[in-house]
Design a protein around this motif. Structure first.
Motif, PDB file in Angstrom:
ATOM      1  N   GLU A 268       0.913  -1.232   0.055  1.00  0.00           N
ATOM      2  CA  GLU A 268       0.241   0.078  -0.059  1.00  0.00           C
ATOM      3  C   GLU A 268       0.788   1.110   0.187  1.00  0.00           C
ATOM      4  O   GLU A 268       1.802   1.404   0.686  1.00  0.00           O
ATOM      5  N   LEU A 298      -3.432  -1.010   5.486  1.00  0.00           N
ATOM      6  CA  LEU A 298      -3.038  -2.154   5.817  1.00  0.00           C
ATOM      7  C   LEU A 298      -3.571  -2.765   7.059  1.00  0.00           C
ATOM      8  O   LEU A 298      -3.919  -3.949   7.013  1.00  0.00           O
ATOM      9  N   ALA A 302      -5.291  -6.114   7.102  1.00  0.00           N
ATOM     10  CA  ALA A 302      -5.069  -7.433   8.081  1.00  0.00           C
ATOM     11  C   ALA A 302      -6.200  -7.881   9.017  1.00  0.00           C
ATOM     12  O   ALA A 302      -6.123  -9.009   9.147  1.00  0.00           O
ATOM     13  N   LEU A 310       2.015  -7.743   4.382  1.00  0.00           N
ATOM     14  CA  LEU A 310       1.307  -6.404   4.224  1.00  0.00           C
ATOM     15  C   LEU A 310       2.519  -5.410   4.411  1.00  0.00           C
ATOM     16  O   LEU A 310       3.357  -5.255   5.203  1.00  0.00           O
ATOM     17  N   SER A 336      -1.506  -7.992  12.872  1.00  0.00           N
ATOM     18  CA  SER A 336      -1.290  -8.693  11.747  1.00  0.00           C
ATOM     19  C   SER A 336      -0.528 -10.175  12.085  1.00  0.00           C
ATOM     20  O   SER A 336      -0.532 -11.033  11.269  1.00  0.00           O
TER      21      SER A 336
END
Length: 374
Positions: A268, A298, A302, A310, A336
Motif C-alpha cells: 500500500e 494495511l 490485516a 502487508l 497482523s
C-alpha cells in the motif's frame, strides 16, 4: 516380445512413475505446502510431467534416450529431491489454507456422471486402436514416426522429415516424448493408444480444479466434459497419437493453478499532502489526489486476511518521522501476527518536502539520517 520383456518393461514403467511421483510430491510439498485435495494433486501432476519431460529431453540431447539411463535418471531425481527437501524441512511454511466450500452432492453426482460418459465415449476409439491399430492420418504421418525415431536413435534433437511437407519437422514434440518413452520401456507402442485417454482424465481433473475453490467444481467439470465430448475431439484424439488433448490439458491446468493460487502479499502506498500523480503509489487515484495512509489501510486489510504480507510501497521516509513510522508499523505487526513490512524510500516526488521543512539540498543526507533512526 516375450513375457519376460513385457515384465521388465512394466517394472521399469512402475519405477519411472513412482520416482516422478516422489519427486513431484516433494516439490509440491516444498513450493505449495498449504495446498490440499484436488488442486494439490493437479499441481503434483504438472510438476511430475515437467520433471519427466525435462529428464527425457536432457537424456535425448546426449543420445541416452534408453531404458537404463531413463530409469536411473528418474530414480536419481527422486532421491535428490527427497534429500533436498529433508535438509530444508525445518524452514517455516505457510499455514494450511482453510478447506474450500463443499459443492452440493447432487451437482457433484451430475458432474462425475458427465465425466464418466466422456471417458466411456473416448474409450470406444481407444479399444478400436488396440484391435486394428492406430490409423489416424497425423499419428502415422509424424506423431508416431517421431516417437519411434526417439526410441530407435536415443536422440531427440534431430529434425525428422517424414514427408515432403517439411514444416512438420518443426512442430512441438513434447507429447511424442511420452510415446517414445512407452516404446523404450516396453519395446513397442503398447501404451500409445491409451495415452490420450490419460490426457483426457487429466483434463477433466483440471476442469474440476478451475472452480473447486469456490464450490464451482461440478460446473467447470461439466463444462470441460461437454467440450471434450464433441465429435471433433473424440474422433481426432481418442485412440490416436495426436497431441491436441495434451495442449488442452496444460491450458486447463494453467488456468486451474492460477485460480487456486494464493496472493502472497499486498503493498500500500504512503505519502503526505496532495500530489499530481501516483508515481510513488501515494494517491488514491481520485481527482484531487488525496494521499493514502498506508498503516491505516494495511490494518484494515490485516483484519480480513490471515497469510499475506502487508507492506508499504513506499513509505517516504525523508518527509516522515521515523519514530512515528516505527510505532505505526509495530502496531500493525502485532495486529497482523508478524506480517508487516516497511518499504522505505526517498520519494521521486518532492512536493511534500516543503510541508515538513525539508530542504531539497539535504535530499540524500536527510534520508540516510532517518533511515538510521528507523
Amino acid at each position: 516380445m516375450t513375457v519376460t520383456r513385457y515384465a521388465l518393461g512394466f517394472a521399469a514403467l512402475a519405477i519411472v512413475c513412482a520416482s516422478t511421483t516422489v519427486g513431484a510430491v516433494t516439490l509440491r510439498a516444498r513450493l505449495l505446502a498449504d495446498w490440499r485435495g484436488a488442486p494439490a494433486r493437479l499441481a503434483e501432476l504438472v510438476l511430475g510431467l515437467a520433471l519427466l519431460i525435462g529428464i527425457l529431453e536432457a537424456l535425448g540431447a546426449v543420445g541416452l534416450f534408453r531404458l537404463g539411463p531413463i530409469v536411473a535418471a528418474c530414480v536419481a531425481a527422486a532421491v535428490g529431491l527427497h534429500a533436498w527437501h529433508a535438509r530444508t524441512a525445518g524452514r517455516p511454511a505457510g499455514a494450511a489454507r482453510p478447506p474450500p466450500p463443499r459443492p452440493s452432492p447432487p451437482f457433484v453426482a451430475v458432474a462425475l456422471l458427465a465425466g464418466a460418459l466422456v471417458v466411456a465415449e473416448w474409450a470406444v476409439p481407444t479399444l478400436a486402436a488396440y484391435d486394428i491399430g492406430i490409423r489416424s492420418l497425423d499419428s502415422l504421418w509424424y506423431h508416431l514416426p517421431w516417437a519411434a525415431s526417439f526410441a530407435q536413435t536415443g536422440r531427440v534433437t534431430g529434425l525428422h522429415f517424414t514427408d515432403v511437407e517439411y514444416l512438420t519437422a518443426f512442430y512441438p514434440a513434447t507429447a511424442e516424448l511420452l510415446h517414445g518413452l512407452g516404446i523404450v520401456l516396453l519395446g513397442r507402442d503398447t501404451l500409445s493408444p491409451a495415452i490420450n485417454l490419460g490426457w483426457l482424465v487429466l483434463s477433466l481433473l483440471a476442469g474440476w480444479c478451475i472452480g473447486s475453490r469456490r464450490a464451482l467444481g461440478p460446473a467447470t467439470l461439466t463444462g470441460t466434459a461437454l467440450a471434450l465430448a464433441t465429435p471433433m475431439m473424440r474422433i481426432s484424439q481418442g485412440g490416436s497419437a495426436a497431441n491436441d488433448i495434451a495442449g488442452v490439458f496444460f491450458v486447463l491446468a494453467a488456468v486451474a493453478l492460477v485460480a487456486n493460487a494464493n496472493v502472497d502479499g499486498v503493498a500500500e502506498g504512503d505519502g503526505h499532502g496532495v500530489t499530481e500523480g501516483d508515481g510513488d503509489g501515494v494517491t488514491d487515484g481520485d481527482a484531487d489526489g488525496v494521499a493514502r495512509l498506508a498503516p491505516l489501510a494495511l490494518a484494515a486489510i490485516a483484519a480480513r486476511t490471515e497469510r499475506i504480507r502487508l507492506s508499504s510501497a513506499v513509505t517516504v521516509l525523508s518527509s516522515d518521522d521515523p519514530v512515528r513510522v516505527f510505532q505505526q508499523f509495530a502496531e500493525l505487526d502485532l495486529i497482523s501476527g508478524g506480517r508487516a513490512e516497511i518499504m522505505a524510500g526517498r520519494g521521486s516526488f518532492v512536493e511534500s518536502f516543503p510541508l515538513f521543512g525539508v530542504d531539497l539540498a539535504d535530499y540524500d543526507a536527510v534520508f540516510a539520517e532517518k533511515l538510521g533512526l528507523l
